[in-house]
Design a protein around this motif. Structure first.
Motif, PDB file in Angstrom:
ATOM      1  N   GLN A  44       8.832 -17.289 -26.290  1.00 27.16           N
ATOM      2  CA  GLN A  44       9.063 -17.724 -24.923  1.00 27.16           C
ATOM      3  C   GLN A  44       7.937 -17.231 -24.030  1.00 27.16           C
ATOM      4  OE1 GLN A  44      12.958 -16.283 -23.965  1.00 27.16           O
ATOM      5  NE2 GLN A  44      13.932 -18.136 -24.700  1.00 27.16           N
ATOM      6  N   TYR A  45       7.657 -18.029 -23.024  1.00 27.78           N
ATOM      7  CA  TYR A  45       6.550 -17.719 -22.122  1.00 27.78           C
ATOM      8  C   TYR A  45       6.957 -16.608 -21.157  1.00 27.78           C
ATOM      9  CZ  TYR A  45       3.303 -18.425 -18.249  1.00 27.78           C
ATOM     10  OH  TYR A  45       2.383 -18.264 -17.255  1.00 27.78           O
ATOM     11  N   ASN A  46       6.144 -15.581 -21.115  1.00 30.01           N
ATOM     12  CA  ASN A  46       6.367 -14.488 -20.177  1.00 30.01           C
ATOM     13  C   ASN A  46       5.470 -14.717 -18.969  1.00 30.01           C
ATOM     14  OD1 ASN A  46       6.639 -12.166 -18.758  1.00 30.01           O
ATOM     15  ND2 ASN A  46       6.089 -10.776 -20.420  1.00 30.01           N
ATOM     16  N   ASP A  47       6.083 -14.992 -17.820  1.00 30.25           N
ATOM     17  CA  ASP A  47       5.267 -15.389 -16.684  1.00 30.25           C
ATOM     18  C   ASP A  47       4.625 -14.212 -15.942  1.00 30.25           C
ATOM     19  OD1 ASP A  47       8.190 -16.129 -14.596  1.00 30.25           O
ATOM     20  OD2 ASP A  47       7.366 -14.239 -15.289  1.00 30.25           O
ATOM     21  N   THR A  84      11.941 -20.519 -19.173  1.00 32.38           N
ATOM     22  CA  THR A  84      11.643 -19.773 -20.398  1.00 32.38           C
ATOM     23  C   THR A  84      11.788 -20.638 -21.645  1.00 32.38           C
ATOM     24  OG1 THR A  84      13.933 -18.994 -20.492  1.00 32.38           O
ATOM     25  CG2 THR A  84      12.319 -17.547 -19.426  1.00 32.38           C
ATOM     26  N   ARG A  87       8.321 -26.391 -22.809  1.00 31.53           N
ATOM     27  CA  ARG A  87       7.500 -26.926 -21.723  1.00 31.53           C
ATOM     28  C   ARG A  87       6.896 -28.262 -22.147  1.00 31.53           C
ATOM     29  NH1 ARG A  87       7.565 -21.810 -19.764  1.00 31.53           N
ATOM     30  NH2 ARG A  87       6.772 -21.550 -17.641  1.00 31.53           N
ATOM     31  N   CYS A 121       0.123 -21.103 -17.143  1.00 38.40           N
ATOM     32  CA  CYS A 121       1.566 -21.328 -17.016  1.00 38.40           C
ATOM     33  C   CYS A 121       2.277 -21.588 -18.339  1.00 38.40           C
ATOM     34  CB  CYS A 121       1.824 -22.511 -16.076  1.00 38.40           C
ATOM     35  SG  CYS A 121       1.101 -22.318 -14.431  1.00 38.40           S
ATOM     36  N   GLY A 122       1.598 -21.399 -19.461  1.00 39.61           N
ATOM     37  CA  GLY A 122       2.268 -21.503 -20.739  1.00 39.61           C
ATOM     38  C   GLY A 122       2.435 -22.897 -21.304  1.00 39.61           C
ATOM     39  N   TYR A 123       1.856 -23.916 -20.665  1.00 38.92           N
ATOM     40  CA  TYR A 123       1.921 -25.272 -21.217  1.00 38.92           C
ATOM     41  C   TYR A 123       0.888 -25.410 -22.343  1.00 38.92           C
ATOM     42  CZ  TYR A 123       4.906 -26.624 -17.336  1.00 38.92           C
ATOM     43  OH  TYR A 123       5.950 -26.707 -16.439  1.00 38.92           O
ATOM     44  N   ARG A 124       1.208 -26.288 -23.316  1.00 40.74           N
ATOM     45  CA  ARG A 124       0.330 -26.475 -24.463  1.00 40.74           C
ATOM     46  C   ARG A 124      -0.178 -27.916 -24.483  1.00 40.74           C
ATOM     47  NH1 ARG A 124       3.768 -24.505 -29.556  1.00 40.74           N
ATOM     48  NH2 ARG A 124       4.889 -26.416 -28.957  1.00 40.74           N
TER      49      ARG A 124
END
Length: 380
Positions: A44-47, A84, A87, A121-124
């Protein structure tokens, strides 16, 4: 285009992206529309908005269900997303090459925004669809059909705490409202690259595809860098730079109506007096009824946020900043977030406006699918 190549990341023959990095095999498990179905990321992305057990800056969104209030339908609740989960992103940039009203900065906007959300922002890249007219693939063209299909892909199978990102940079306009939910009597529209043959896309249709299907706790962040885009997603709750919910400005309308009546009176035009007063009353009642209808029909339990380039009656600038063609809103959004990624909603709205106000008359708008605590941390 250093850092991610001309084709917005790794080349992908499925979407028609091309570029400098070496090609890799097309991804498996595509759905009936030709877009890949991706599993949730392993981590999960940790912001980064919390550290060592201590929170700082604006508070994160609450995790419990919230009451609507503010005149929304009774008995409904909504839920914020903590972003979380999975995305997905859809970015559309149209310069309208060779057409009347050709733009210069829209494709650059897509490159800049896609780079920002992947780096910060954790987008791929593999969870992203990009539609621009410079692509070789027909599927990568921003046609009406491709845009609508990609919108459906974006929201399909979304689950609570997922984060969806939508960015449109191109021409926007308006058309006559046919269902009575617009205060000014006009629906907002966006123009696909083939709009002269296929037609525009109306805000009611965009809302129906991208907002209506979403569950509580699903986040959709929508950016419209286009003219007349203030209510391009038909979200009922609009916020001021003080973080206060805006309602129909009947006082302003009243002043205009009375001013017209006074002008008629000074000229001895008794018919003009009546026309001014009754015209205001009719317009005010229509605007209030439209606002109430929007709240009744467009309020959503999902967590949908929109930032627009301007008000419905304004235009958004196609600008040149730092020797690069760009949309003024897209540039201001990225600049504001790079300067301070830990802002509240109202702080971000003000940061964007502060960047623009010295050179541009457009007033970016913040709207939401539910009553919003604008002092919460902005995440996407």
């Amino acid at each position: 285009m250093s850092g991610y190549g001309y084709g917005y990341g790794q080349p992908n023959s499925q979407y028609g992206w091309g570029g400098a990095p070496p090609p890799r095999p097309p991804p498996p498990n595509t759905d009936q529309y030709g877009y890949q179905q991706f599993p949730p990321p392993q981590q999960q992305y940790n912001d980064g908005y919390r550290g060592h057990g201590q929170s700082y800056g604006p508070p994160p969104p609450p995790t419990t269900q919230q009451q609507f209030g503010h005149g929304a339908p009774e008995g409904y609740t909504f839920q914020y997303s903590n972003c979380t989960g999975r995305r997905k992103a859809l970015l559309i940039g149209i310069n309208y090459f060779g057409q009347s009203g050709e733009l210069r900065g829209c494709i650059n906007d897509v490159k800049n925004l896609s780079a920002y959300i992947t780096e910060n922002c954790g987008y791929r890249w593999e969870d992203m669809v990009v539609l621009t007219e410079e692509q070789q693939s027909e599927r990568g063209q921003p046609t009406r059909e491709n845009i609508l299909r990609a919108m459906q892909w974006l929201v399909r199978d979304a689950q609570p705490n997922d984060a969806l990102f939508f960015h449109y940079s191109g021409h926007g306009g308006s058309t006559k409202d046919l269902d009575g939910d617009e205060q000014d009597g006009n629906d907002e529209v966006i123009y696909p690259v083939d709009f002269q043959k296929a037609g525009h896309i109306v805000d009611d249709e965009i809302h129906h595809i991208m907002v209506k299907p979403l569950q509580p706790g699903v986040r959709l962040t929508a950016i419209f860098d286009s003219c007349h885009s203030g209510s391009a997603l038909d979200l009922p709750y609009l916020y001021s730079t003080q973080g206060v919910l805006k309602e129909p400005n009947l006082a302003k309308e009243a002043g205009a109506g009375l001013l017209n009546a006074f002008s008629a009176y000074s000229q001895g035009d008794m018919g003009g007096i009546a026309k001014g007063i009754f015209g205001f009353a009719k317009k005010a009642m229509k605007g209030d009824a439209a606002h109430e209808k929007t709240k009744e029909t467009k309020t959503s339990p999902a967590d949908v946020i929109m930032l627009s380039g301007c008000k419905d009656n304004q235009t958004s600038a196609d600008a040149t900043i730092a020797n690069q063609a760009t949309g003024a809103l897209s540039h201001a959004l990225v600049s504001a977030l790079k300067e301070n990624p830990k802002q509240s909603y109202v702080q971000l709205l003000n940061s964007i406006r502060d960047i623009l106000e010295s050179k541009y008359s457009q007033k970016p708008q913040l709207s939401c699918s539910h009553p919003l605590d604008t002092n919460l941390l902005f995440i996407m």
